[in-house]
Design a protein around this motif. Structure first.
Motif, PDB file in Angstrom:
ATOM      1  N   LYS A 207      63.981  28.956  37.401  1.00  0.00           N
ATOM      2  CA  LYS A 207      64.311  29.516  36.075  1.00  0.00           C
ATOM      3  C   LYS A 207      63.535  28.770  34.981  1.00  0.00           C
ATOM      4  O   LYS A 207      63.605  27.543  34.904  1.00  0.00           O
ATOM      5  N   ASP A 208      62.766  29.490  34.210  1.00  0.00           N
ATOM      6  CA  ASP A 208      61.958  28.969  33.094  1.00  0.00           C
ATOM      7  C   ASP A 208      60.904  27.942  33.521  1.00  0.00           C
ATOM      8  O   ASP A 208      60.418  27.168  32.691  1.00  0.00           O
ATOM      9  N   ALA A 209      60.585  27.896  34.804  1.00  0.00           N
ATOM     10  CA  ALA A 209      59.555  26.941  35.256  1.00  0.00           C
ATOM     11  C   ALA A 209      58.180  27.352  34.723  1.00  0.00           C
ATOM     12  O   ALA A 209      57.844  28.534  34.693  1.00  0.00           O
ATOM     13  N   ILE A 239      59.473  33.262  48.061  1.00  0.00           N
ATOM     14  CA  ILE A 239      59.282  33.733  46.677  1.00  0.00           C
ATOM     15  C   ILE A 239      58.539  35.072  46.707  1.00  0.00           C
ATOM     16  O   ILE A 239      57.505  35.190  47.381  1.00  0.00           O
ATOM     17  N   ASN A 240      59.090  36.051  45.998  1.00  0.00           N
ATOM     18  CA  ASN A 240      58.413  37.349  45.883  1.00  0.00           C
ATOM     19  C   ASN A 240      58.123  37.634  44.404  1.00  0.00           C
ATOM     20  O   ASN A 240      58.537  36.878  43.528  1.00  0.00           O
ATOM     21  N   SER A 241      57.420  38.728  44.153  1.00  0.00           N
ATOM     22  CA  SER A 241      56.994  39.050  42.774  1.00  0.00           C
ATOM     23  C   SER A 241      58.179  39.224  41.839  1.00  0.00           C
ATOM     24  O   SER A 241      58.159  38.761  40.700  1.00  0.00           O
ATOM     25  N   GLU A 242      59.211  39.886  42.344  1.00  0.00           N
ATOM     26  CA  GLU A 242      60.364  40.168  41.482  1.00  0.00           C
ATOM     27  C   GLU A 242      61.029  38.868  41.022  1.00  0.00           C
ATOM     28  O   GLU A 242      61.289  38.665  39.837  1.00  0.00           O
ATOM     29  N   PHE A 244      59.707  35.857  40.998  1.00  0.00           N
ATOM     30  CA  PHE A 244      58.788  35.059  40.182  1.00  0.00           C
ATOM     31  C   PHE A 244      58.741  35.597  38.751  1.00  0.00           C
ATOM     32  O   PHE A 244      58.859  34.833  37.789  1.00  0.00           O
ATOM     33  N   SER A 245      58.599  36.912  38.604  1.00  0.00           N
ATOM     34  CA  SER A 245      58.460  37.440  37.234  1.00  0.00           C
ATOM     35  C   SER A 245      59.793  37.420  36.485  1.00  0.00           C
ATOM     36  O   SER A 245      59.823  37.246  35.270  1.00  0.00           O
ATOM     37  N   LYS A 246      60.904  37.529  37.196  1.00  0.00           N
ATOM     38  CA  LYS A 246      62.208  37.567  36.532  1.00  0.00           C
ATOM     39  C   LYS A 246      62.675  36.172  36.084  1.00  0.00           C
ATOM     40  O   LYS A 246      63.248  36.023  35.011  1.00  0.00           O
ATOM     41  N   TYR A 247      62.399  35.153  36.903  1.00  0.00           N
ATOM     42  CA  TYR A 247      63.001  33.831  36.617  1.00  0.00           C
ATOM     43  C   TYR A 247      62.019  32.805  36.027  1.00  0.00           C
ATOM     44  O   TYR A 247      62.403  32.018  35.167  1.00  0.00           O
ATOM     45  N   ASN A 251      53.997  33.683  31.758  1.00  0.00           N
ATOM     46  CA  ASN A 251      52.713  33.017  32.024  1.00  0.00           C
ATOM     47  C   ASN A 251      52.842  31.789  32.938  1.00  0.00           C
ATOM     48  O   ASN A 251      51.985  30.900  32.902  1.00  0.00           O
ATOM     49  N   ALA A 252      53.903  31.724  33.710  1.00  0.00           N
ATOM     50  CA  ALA A 252      54.041  30.606  34.663  1.00  0.00           C
ATOM     51  C   ALA A 252      52.920  30.667  35.699  1.00  0.00           C
ATOM     52  O   ALA A 252      52.369  31.731  35.980  1.00  0.00           O
ATOM     53  N   ILE A 253      52.582  29.493  36.219  1.00  0.00           N
ATOM     54  CA  ILE A 253      51.530  29.411  37.244  1.00  0.00           C
ATOM     55  C   ILE A 253      52.190  29.320  38.614  1.00  0.00           C
ATOM     56  O   ILE A 253      53.109  28.528  38.819  1.00  0.00           O
TER      57      ILE A 253
END
Ligand code: CP
Length: 304
Positions: A207-209, A239-242, A244-247, A251-253
């Motif tokens: 979350k917010d990483a 880890i999947n796209s959903e 990663f993009s949700k949590y 612009n997280a790497i």
């Protein structure tokens, strides 16, 4: 810096020098000429990225690079590693880049040899992989300028990962807010020695990483074969796209040292997405960071 053995034994200013030189080499600037210098690649464990990038890095610097064939050398006739190293020095090798399953192997060798040959640690057991941490730091600074105050979450097989340990040590030196998410059997035995935050739950960890770094499950270092169960690992720590993009932060790497166990640590669709591109950039950056490491060591020979 006479050798690069681990992150603990290099200074912040050495790290910043390496990062700055790598940045210049990547831009095609100030590339040194180390013609007449010889590096030997001595890999007792398999490698694609580290071994090939050191070979390319050495050649870009004009060095002679030899691939020492561990399986067909006189080690198989009973020659000791000490004698092997001293003979390589006698043949004109300046620097050995070594990967070995034994943690601390370079310290053992240095205690035995008399010649001033230099060493780079390309991964020793579960202890240290400093060149990977340096290229990861380079990639982070290239993408988000600084690690200071950034939430960096490392997910996976921490216990067996030399990459995780070197990254935690390096990123701690630069003020990162480090979080770790791992199943209990893959977590540190003494977690309190590291100033990091632990999570059992992947969503709270990422979350917010600003950076999410997944690790390879180090199956070859596990005592029990087939453990953990891949499906269970994927369900809890994959880890999947959903996700990663949700949590993760905008612009997280997304990072991974490679090789990836695709569809276990990271899904194929995430790897093939825009976010997945950073993983190949890490490999690409490895060439320039390793050029900087070789040049730094060769030029400071004898001072460390
Ligand atoms: N990241 C890393 O060390 O990859 P290789 O094992 O392919 O060198």
């Amino acid at each position: 810096m006479k050798h690069l053995i681990d992150i603990e034994s290099i200074s912040q200013s050495d790290i910043l020098d390496i990062i700055e030189s790598a940045r210049q080499y990547k831009n095609g600037q100030n590339i040194p000429n180390l013609q007449h210098r010889t590096a030997a690649l001595m890999f007792y464990e398999n490698s694609t990225r580290t071994k090939c990038s050191f070979e390319i890095a050495g050649k870009k610097l004009g060095m002679n690079v030899i691939n020492f064939d561990t399986a067909h050398s006189s080690l198989s006739k009973g020659e000791s590693l000490k004698d092997t190293v001293e003979n390589l020095y006698a043949l004109g090798v300046d620097i050995i880049i070594i990967r070995h399953s034994l943690s601390g192997i370079i310290y053992n060798i240095l205690n035995q040899i008399k010649c001033p040959i230099q060493f780079v640690n390309a991964g020793d057991g579960t202890r240290s992989h400093p060149t990977q941490a340096l290229l990861d730091f380079f990639t982070i600074t290239e993408k988000i300028k600084t690690a200071e105050g950034k939430k960096i979450t490392i997910v996976g097989d921490i216990t067996h990962s030399r990459v995780a340990k070197s990254n935690i040590k390096l990123l701690s030196k630069f003020g990162a807010d480090i979080h770790v998410c791992a199943p209990s059997y893959m977590n540190f035995k003494n977690p309190d020695i590291y100033n990091i935050t632990y999570h059992q739950d992947l969503k709270s960890a990422i979350k917010d990483a600003d950076v999410v770094m997944a690790l390879r499950i180090q199956n070859e270092r596990h005592e029990k074969e087939g453990y953990p169960d891949s499906a269970e690992y994927k369900r809890l720590y994959g880890i999947n796209s959903e996700l990663f993009s949700k949590y993760a932060a905008k612009n997280a790497i997304l990072m991974h040292p490679g090789p990836v166990n695709t569809d276990i640590e990271l899904t194929a669709e995430l790897l093939e997405s825009k976010a997945g591109e950073t993983i190949l950039e890490q490999a690409h950056n490895g060439v320039f960071v390793r050029m900087a490491i070789l040049n730094n060591l060769i030029n400071q020979k004898g001072e460390g």
